[in-house]
Write a protein that holds these residues in place. Structure first.
Motif, PDB file in Angstrom:
ATOM      1  N   ALA A  50      60.701  29.828  56.052  1.00 26.20           N
ATOM      2  CA  ALA A  50      60.064  28.944  55.075  1.00 26.20           C
ATOM      3  C   ALA A  50      59.015  29.736  54.316  1.00 26.20           C
ATOM      4  N   LEU A  51      58.852  29.412  53.052  1.00 24.57           N
ATOM      5  CA  LEU A  51      57.922  30.143  52.195  1.00 24.57           C
ATOM      6  C   LEU A  51      57.106  29.150  51.380  1.00 24.57           C
ATOM      7  N   LEU A  52      55.811  29.386  51.319  1.00 25.61           N
ATOM      8  CA  LEU A  52      54.903  28.569  50.518  1.00 25.61           C
ATOM      9  C   LEU A  52      54.148  29.476  49.555  1.00 25.61           C
ATOM     10  N   TRP A  53      54.174  29.128  48.272  1.00 25.83           N
ATOM     11  CA  TRP A  53      53.373  29.833  47.279  1.00 25.83           C
ATOM     12  C   TRP A  53      52.434  28.825  46.644  1.00 25.83           C
ATOM     13  N   ASN A  54      51.159  29.169  46.630  1.00 23.96           N
ATOM     14  CA  ASN A  54      50.154  28.215  46.158  1.00 23.96           C
ATOM     15  C   ASN A  54      49.275  28.832  45.073  1.00 23.96           C
ATOM     16  N   GLY A  55      49.892  29.638  44.197  1.00 22.08           N
ATOM     17  CA  GLY A  55      49.138  30.220  43.098  1.00 22.08           C
ATOM     18  C   GLY A  55      48.438  31.493  43.523  1.00 22.08           C
ATOM     19  N   TRP A  56      47.234  31.686  42.994  1.00 25.88           N
ATOM     20  CA  TRP A  56      46.491  32.928  43.203  1.00 25.88           C
ATOM     21  C   TRP A  56      45.146  32.635  43.832  1.00 25.88           C
ATOM     22  N   VAL A  57      44.720  33.544  44.692  1.00 25.82           N
ATOM     23  CA  VAL A  57      43.440  33.381  45.371  1.00 25.82           C
ATOM     24  C   VAL A  57      42.312  33.710  44.397  1.00 25.82           C
ATOM     25  N   THR A  58      41.287  32.895  44.393  1.00 28.37           N
ATOM     26  CA  THR A  58      40.142  33.130  43.517  1.00 28.37           C
ATOM     27  C   THR A  58      39.472  34.450  43.855  1.00 28.37           C
ATOM     28  N   ALA A  59      39.189  35.232  42.851  1.00 28.03           N
ATOM     29  CA  ALA A  59      38.595  36.552  43.074  1.00 28.03           C
ATOM     30  C   ALA A  59      37.162  36.405  43.574  1.00 28.03           C
ATOM     31  N   PRO A  60      36.759  37.262  44.504  1.00 20.75           N
ATOM     32  CA  PRO A  60      35.353  37.220  44.944  1.00 20.75           C
ATOM     33  C   PRO A  60      34.438  37.657  43.806  1.00 20.75           C
ATOM     34  N   ALA A  61      33.261  37.076  43.762  1.00 26.34           N
ATOM     35  CA  ALA A  61      32.316  37.403  42.697  1.00 26.34           C
ATOM     36  C   ALA A  61      31.882  38.861  42.804  1.00 26.34           C
ATOM     37  N   LEU A  62      31.814  39.543  41.677  1.00 28.95           N
ATOM     38  CA  LEU A  62      31.399  40.939  41.646  1.00 28.95           C
ATOM     39  C   LEU A  62      29.875  41.029  41.601  1.00 28.95           C
ATOM     40  N   ASN A  63      29.332  41.949  42.361  1.00 32.39           N
ATOM     41  CA  ASN A  63      27.888  42.176  42.305  1.00 32.39           C
ATOM     42  C   ASN A  63      27.579  43.095  41.127  1.00 32.39           C
ATOM     43  N   PRO A  64      26.308  43.267  40.784  1.00 31.63           N
ATOM     44  CA  PRO A  64      25.967  44.111  39.618  1.00 31.63           C
ATOM     45  C   PRO A  64      26.527  45.526  39.700  1.00 31.63           C
ATOM     46  N   THR A  65      26.526  46.111  40.903  1.00 34.47           N
ATOM     47  CA  THR A  65      27.060  47.476  41.049  1.00 34.47           C
ATOM     48  C   THR A  65      28.545  47.522  40.729  1.00 34.47           C
ATOM     49  N   GLU A  66      29.296  46.536  41.216  1.00 35.10           N
ATOM     50  CA  GLU A  66      30.744  46.500  40.951  1.00 35.10           C
ATOM     51  C   GLU A  66      31.034  46.235  39.476  1.00 35.10           C
ATOM     52  N   LYS A  67      30.245  45.383  38.855  1.00 32.29           N
ATOM     53  CA  LYS A  67      30.438  45.147  37.417  1.00 32.29           C
ATOM     54  C   LYS A  67      30.189  46.420  36.620  1.00 32.29           C
ATOM     55  N   ALA A  68      29.149  47.166  36.989  1.00 33.09           N
ATOM     56  CA  ALA A  68      28.881  48.423  36.305  1.00 33.09           C
ATOM     57  C   ALA A  68      29.998  49.425  36.545  1.00 33.09           C
ATOM     58  N   SER A  69      30.582  49.399  37.762  1.00 34.17           N
ATOM     59  CA  SER A  69      31.680  50.306  38.072  1.00 34.17           C
ATOM     60  C   SER A  69      32.899  49.999  37.205  1.00 34.17           C
ATOM     61  N   LEU A  70      33.205  48.720  37.009  1.00 34.93           N
ATOM     62  CA  LEU A  70      34.330  48.351  36.152  1.00 34.93           C
ATOM     63  C   LEU A  70      34.066  48.712  34.700  1.00 34.93           C
ATOM     64  N   ALA A  71      32.833  48.552  34.260  1.00 34.65           N
ATOM     65  CA  ALA A  71      32.492  48.940  32.888  1.00 34.65           C
ATOM     66  C   ALA A  71      32.668  50.445  32.699  1.00 34.65           C
ATOM     67  N   GLU A  72      32.276  51.216  33.708  1.00 33.67           N
ATOM     68  CA  GLU A  72      32.461  52.666  33.642  1.00 33.67           C
ATOM     69  C   GLU A  72      33.948  53.027  33.606  1.00 33.67           C
ATOM     70  N   LEU A  73      34.738  52.300  34.379  1.00 33.15           N
ATOM     71  CA  LEU A  73      36.181  52.547  34.365  1.00 33.15           C
ATOM     72  C   LEU A  73      36.765  52.263  32.985  1.00 33.15           C
ATOM     73  N   ALA A  74      36.347  51.177  32.373  1.00 35.12           N
ATOM     74  CA  ALA A  74      36.843  50.852  31.038  1.00 35.12           C
ATOM     75  C   ALA A  74      36.475  51.943  30.031  1.00 35.12           C
ATOM     76  N   ARG A  75      35.254  52.479  30.159  1.00 40.03           N
ATOM     77  CA  ARG A  75      34.840  53.553  29.257  1.00 40.03           C
ATOM     78  C   ARG A  75      35.686  54.810  29.476  1.00 40.03           C
ATOM     79  N   LEU A  76      35.930  55.138  30.736  1.00 40.88           N
ATOM     80  CA  LEU A  76      36.736  56.322  31.038  1.00 40.88           C
ATOM     81  C   LEU A  76      38.168  56.159  30.534  1.00 40.88           C
TER      82      LEU A  76
END
Length: 802
Positions: free
Chosen positions: A498-524
């Motif tokens: 049996a298989l159950l699919w219930n959409g997508w799990v809500t992403a955990p909130a990013l802290n300021p350090t992680e947000k800055a890391s993603l911004a740096e990735l976008a720049r790179l």
């Protein structure tokens, strides 16, 4: 001069017969000869390391040419040209190398030229007829018959057998393999239905246009569908009626695929001759009165040693191209797809996908008004063809057996719930739990720790011994892990799931350090894509964990029955495996009479498991696992609430399922680039929305229109049959075609037996006897509890093989 003569001889041989493969002459295509001529030749040592020689193909010896062609088989861009180049030598000089490094494409190339191996099984090189490889889905289809939509699923050939003789119409096989293939019994009425299915051309609350047509208009490569075909839907022209009511095939090419040119664009094929007046009107382009200046001209295209004439017609959306051939008329919004048709290159053609086409087109009926197929980018390839051929040669059959007990593990509280019986399910479960990479770790070598070949110092010897011990320990741990995984698999009853699919799990909130890391990735990514990729690989992007980017983890749960006496063994094995498989904090809690275990990670992916009675539930998050456990404990409605003899049952919330799929596909398309990896410019939101609207818009529209629906599937040797519970209203469906009576006698196995009827003699996996091919699927009954009516109609999805 000697080298030049040897190279000339090799090229001449490539134009001659191949007695080892075929009886007739084999001519190297012009495109392959052009590509081979430009190759730079390398020399190779005994280990396969290459050194640049600076010589072109015709300047090299035959031995160097053979080595170069063999090595080019590893490169997807050169593989098909290398295979053609190798035909200049006897097949026994390169068949082993081709099959080892050329993959499924090389195996198909050899098979199409009559290649056989020595031994009892001359076609063993095509692979196993029963091994289920990824991807499992090689296509999705929609078919419209008298106002009723039928769904089609084309899985791996390992999951079905085939019958039928459907084939592509003459002329269509010349086209490159598209990502979307559409058949319209009548061009304009079919387009109207397609647009309506994908959302129509209505307006939103603020007055902005919505639906398929406006979305397509935003895209940079789909103007043909809107700017040239959409006017036909809005204004009728007596002169164009003969064209609007003709049969048509639409081939859409989305993103660039490996091994060929960029074929973005759309082709329309109208079989047969066009009426004279229609030809005249199209040439003058009076369809679009807004165009100004020269509206039509004849141009010459040259490629691969050929020259041909075609018309270019200019409209408000740009130039589109038209050419008439003996089989029919081709119209294209961009040059690339039509050039690939007129001057074939390395791209696979539909003629090379005959097995897939046979399966897909067999779902069409004489009264089918519209058929729509989507082939995933990683499916419908040479591997599908090889296994399909292999199964037919081996006369492989796939039986199915219902398992009503697993329906208790299928709660009706998710976006999509499925309960499967035995047969194909065993192959699916085995593929999920199978370990494909059996290679050992590379152990460090002693010379790597020396300094310029000098004797080892005590420090160097110690470093070598520590590195060797660490690698051996990792190897031991992996062997132990795989041993425990195999023991766990042996404890499971794979005759149902049996298989159950219930959409997508809500992403955990990013802290300021992680947000800055993603911004740096976008720049790179904008400034230095290679550095960006390296940063992610080295774990320097703080917002990324071991599983993937936050927010795209599915809420998914799989329930598998456990063999009666092995519950304790399964529990102990999982307590050992989970901490070693996933990095995080191990937690547990009581859930009713069961105990729920999970690994708390920093990402949305938080694997969980539990055992309820004799059923194991594995999930990607605790919510999905709890939903299945609630159904098993009688705390939530399940698919077992109604009786059914079908091999598989499914219930879905059409609106929610379509929305969740749309979110996933948009995220994928926005992150995609033409390079095949994410390096480079990403797709804009408008381009992603346009590609989704054209490629999967009708499919998502049909799923959404289903509403809340329960479907029973039977996988029989003569095709698929579907029974649908119409207790939930479905918008726009209308009256169903026919209702059938109640069950016949003797459907379910005894309550104490999960495996169905008695085992068939000689069956290595005794799961009961297959249903008779001539008897079809059992009928479904009315559900007295819900007051709904179950119906059945032919659902010609997958033709059975013989």
């Amino acid at each position: 001069m000697r080298h030049f003569a040897q190279g000339s001889c090799a090229l001449a041989l490539s134009l001659m017969a191949l007695p080892a493969l075929t009886q007739g002459p084999t001519t190297v295509p012009a495109w392959a000869a052009e590509r081979v001529r430009d190759w730079t030749i390398y020399s190779y040592d005994a280990r396969g390391n290459q050194q640049w020689t600076g010589k072109k193909w015709h300047q090299s010896t035959a031995a160097d040419q053979l080595a170069e062609a063999r090595n080019r088989l590893k490169n997807g861009q050169d593989r098909r040209a290398a295979l053609w180049a190798l035909t200049a030598w006897p097949v026994d000089q390169w068949d082993a190398a081709a099959l080892k490094t050329g993959g499924a494409e090389a195996a198909q190339f050899l098979y199409r030229r009559g290649y056989k191996q020595w031994g009892k099984d001359p076609y063993a090189y095509l692979g196993s007829p029963d091994r289920l490889e990824r991807p499992w889905t090689h296509g999705l289809g929609l078919h419209l018959d008298k106002g009723a939509w039928r769904f089609q699923w084309i899985p791996s050939p390992a999951l079905f057998t085939q019958a039928g003789s459907a084939a592509l119409p003459k002329g269509l096989e010349q086209a490159a393999q598209p990502g979307v293939l559409i058949h319209l019994k009548q061009l304009r009425p079919g387009l109207e239905k397609l647009v309506a299915l994908a959302g129509g051309a209505g307006a939103t609350a603020n007055g902005a246009p919505a639906g398929l047509v406006p979305s397509l208009a935003q895209g940079s490569r789909l103007g043909f569908a809107v700017r040239h075909l959409d006017p036909w839907l809005k204004q009728a022209s007596p002169a164009l009626e003969p064209l609007a009511n003709r049969e048509a095939w639409v081939l859409h090419y989305g993103t660039e695929r490996e091994g060929g040119r960029n074929l973005q664009g759309t082709l329309v094929f109208i079989p047969g001759d066009l009426p004279t007046r229609t030809q005249l009107i199209m040439a003058l382009l009076k369809l679009n009165p807004l165009s100004a200046g020269a509206r039509s001209r004849v141009v010459k295209w040259t490629g691969s040693g050929l020259t041909t004439e075609l018309q270019q017609l200019r409209g408000s959306g740009g130039v589109f191209h038209l050419i008439q051939k003996a089989e029919g008329t081709w119209i294209s919004d961009r040059e690339a797809p039509l050039r690939a048709l007129l001057f074939p290159g390395a791209e696979p053609t539909l003629a090379e996908r005959q097995e897939w086409a046979r399966v897909a087109l067999s779902a069409m009926a004489p009264d089918t008004e519209l058929s729509f197929w989507v082939a995933p980018r990683i499916g419908a390839d040479a591997a599908f063809e090889n296994q399909a051929i292999r199964r037919r040669l081996a006369h492989a059959q796939q039986g199915t057996w219902p398992n009503p007990f697993v329906a208790k593990a299928a709660p009706r509280t998710g976006a999509l719930t499925v309960a499967l019986g035995a047969g194909p399910t065993e192959k699916l479960v085995e593929a999920i739990l199978r370990v494909d990479d059996t290679s050992d770790f590379r152990l460090p070598q002693l010379p790597e720790f020396t300094n310029g070949g000098q004797a080892l110092s005590p420090a160097q010897l110690k470093a070598y011994q520590e590195a060797l011990a660490a690698a051996q320990e990792r190897q031991r741990q992996r062997a132990s892990l795989r041993q425990d995984a195999a023991a766990l698999q042996a404890c499971l009853d794979q005759g149902g799931a049996a298989l159950l699919w219930n959409g997508w799990v809500t992403a955990p909130a990013l802290n300021p350090t992680e947000k800055a890391s993603l911004a740096e990735l976008a720049r790179l990514r904008r400034e230095d894509p290679w550095r960006a990729m390296q940063a992610q690989r080295e774990g320097k992007i703080g917002a990324f964990g071991g599983f993937g980017e936050p927010g795209m983890a599915p809420s998914l749960a799989l329930a598998l029955p456990v063999q009666g006496t092995k519950r304790v063994q399964v529990e102990n094995l999982l307590k050992k495996l989970a901490p070693r498989l996933f990095k995080g904090q191990n937690q547990k809690q009581a859930f009713g009479t069961a105990e729920l275990h999970r690994v708390m990670t920093a990402q949305a992916f938080r694997p969980a498991w539990t055992l309820v009675a004799d059923t194991l539930v594995l999930g990607t998050d605790e919510g999905a696992v709890k939903a299945v456990a609630a159904g098993l404990q009688g705390q939530a409605p399940t698919l077992a609430d109604s009786e059914s003899k079908a091999w598989a049952r499914m219930e879905l919330d059409g609106v929610r399922t379509a929305k969740e799929l749309e979110n996933l596909l948009l995220a994928f398309l926005r992150g995609r680039t033409g390079s095949g990896w994410w390096i480079g410019e990403t797709t804009t939101g408008d381009e992603a929305a346009a590609e989704l609207a054209f490629s999967l818009g009708p499919f998502l529209g049909a799923v959404k229109a289903l509403g809340s629906v329960r479907i029973d599937w039977n996988w029989t040797p003569v095709g698929w049959r579907e029974g649908r519970d119409e207790g939930c209203p479905r918008p726009g469906r209308g009256r169903l075609r026919r209702a059938l009576g109640r069950h016949g006698p003797g459907a379910h196995p005894p309550s104490g037996d999960r495996r169905g009827p008695p085992a068939q003699s000689g069956d290595p996996r005794p799961r009961g006897k297959p249903e008779p091919a001539s008897g079809g699927a059992p009928r479904l009954a009315a559900d007295p509890q819900r007051g709904s009516q179950l119906v059945r109609w032919r659902h010609g999805l997958l033709p059975a093989w013989r």
